[in-house]
Design a protein around this motif. Structure first.
Motif, mmCIF file in Angstrom:
data_model
loop_
_atom_site.group_PDB
_atom_site.id
_atom_site.type_symbol
_atom_site.label_atom_id
_atom_site.label_comp_id
_atom_site.label_asym_id
_atom_site.label_seq_id
_atom_site.Cartn_x
_atom_site.Cartn_y
_atom_site.Cartn_z
ATOM 1 N N TYR A 190 0.840 -1.193 0.000
ATOM 2 C CA TYR A 190 0.000 0.000 0.000
ATOM 3 C C TYR A 190 0.879 1.249 0.000
ATOM 4 C CZ TYR A 190 -3.706 3.212 1.422
ATOM 5 O OH TYR A 190 -4.600 4.244 1.485
ATOM 6 N N MET A 191 0.660 2.130 -0.964
ATOM 7 C CA MET A 191 1.483 3.334 -1.119
ATOM 8 C C MET A 191 0.971 4.436 -0.203
ATOM 9 S SD MET A 191 3.716 2.540 -3.245
ATOM 10 C CE MET A 191 3.781 0.890 -3.845
ATOM 11 N N ASN A 192 1.469 4.429 1.019
ATOM 12 C CA ASN A 192 1.024 5.394 2.012
ATOM 13 C C ASN A 192 2.214 6.119 2.635
ATOM 14 O OD1 ASN A 192 -1.116 6.607 3.354
ATOM 15 N ND2 ASN A 192 -0.885 5.290 5.135
ATOM 16 N N VAL A 193 3.361 6.070 1.950
ATOM 17 C CA VAL A 193 4.622 6.617 2.442
ATOM 18 C C VAL A 193 4.910 6.092 3.857
ATOM 19 C CG1 VAL A 193 6.083 8.666 2.600
ATOM 20 C CG2 VAL A 193 4.145 8.700 1.067
ATOM 21 N N ASP A 194 4.704 4.791 4.005
ATOM 22 C CA ASP A 194 5.030 4.140 5.271
ATOM 23 C C ASP A 194 6.528 3.871 5.322
ATOM 24 O OD1 ASP A 194 2.448 3.904 6.475
ATOM 25 O OD2 ASP A 194 1.980 2.305 5.063
ATOM 26 N N THR A 195 7.081 3.855 6.517
ATOM 27 C CA THR A 195 8.493 3.559 6.718
ATOM 28 C C THR A 195 8.611 2.170 7.337
ATOM 29 O OG1 THR A 195 9.026 5.894 7.021
ATOM 30 C CG2 THR A 195 10.626 4.305 7.835
ATOM 31 N N TYR A 196 9.443 1.340 6.716
ATOM 32 C CA TYR A 196 9.628 -0.045 7.134
ATOM 33 C C TYR A 196 11.093 -0.311 7.462
ATOM 34 C CZ TYR A 196 5.087 -1.062 4.932
ATOM 35 O OH TYR A 196 3.755 -1.096 4.590
ATOM 36 N N SER A 197 11.319 -1.393 8.199
ATOM 37 C CA SER A 197 12.650 -1.939 8.455
ATOM 38 C C SER A 197 12.609 -3.419 8.094
ATOM 39 C CB SER A 197 13.022 -1.795 9.935
ATOM 40 O OG SER A 197 13.124 -0.436 10.291
ATOM 41 N N LEU A 198 13.779 -4.035 7.962
ATOM 42 C CA LEU A 198 13.820 -5.473 7.728
ATOM 43 C C LEU A 198 13.050 -6.179 8.834
ATOM 44 C CD1 LEU A 198 17.480 -6.189 6.594
ATOM 45 C CD2 LEU A 198 15.412 -6.365 5.230
ATOM 46 N N GLY A 199 12.246 -7.165 8.464
ATOM 47 C CA GLY A 199 11.459 -7.913 9.423
ATOM 48 C C GLY A 199 10.051 -7.382 9.623
ATOM 49 N N ASP A 200 9.774 -6.208 9.074
ATOM 50 C CA ASP A 200 8.426 -5.637 9.200
ATOM 51 C C ASP A 200 7.465 -6.285 8.219
ATOM 52 O OD1 ASP A 200 9.291 -3.904 11.155
ATOM 53 O OD2 ASP A 200 9.294 -2.125 9.871
#
Length: 99
Positions: free
Chosen positions: A27-37
């Motif tokens: 989903y293109m919501n400008v979410d910020t992720y890290s490895l494992g998320d």
């Protein structure tokens, strides 16, 4: 677009630095992720294919990175398995835009 926080060795200057990879998976919501998320997927018939949950929640896509140390750019390959971001690696086959 979403962001993935990475710690990868820049192929342009060789420094390992915390950086953001812009990518288009989920989903293109400008979410910020890290490895494992876990990736959030869009629902509904009008969403582009890269936003909808693929079979098994498995996807591979590319991310664009600007090195915070040298200011040069490079590409990474992002792998999602069972809805979780499991791997990121520098894509040495694709050149950046910045000379």
């Amino acid at each position: 677009m979403n962001l993935l926080i990475i710690n990868e060795k820049c192929p342009r200057c060789g420094v390992i630095e915390r950086a953001e990879a812009e990518f288009k998976i989920g989903y293109m919501n400008v979410d910020t992720y890290s490895l494992g998320d876990e990736i959030k997927w869009a629902s509904g018939p009008c969403k582009p294919p890269h936003q909808k949950r693929p079979s098994g929640g498995n996807a591979t896509g590319e991310g664009y990175v600007c090195c915070p140390c040298c200011g040069k750019d490079f590409w990474v390959i992002i792998k999602v398995e069972h809805d979780v971001i499991l791997q990121v690696e520098v894509d040495y086959t694709k050149n950046g835009y910045i000379k």
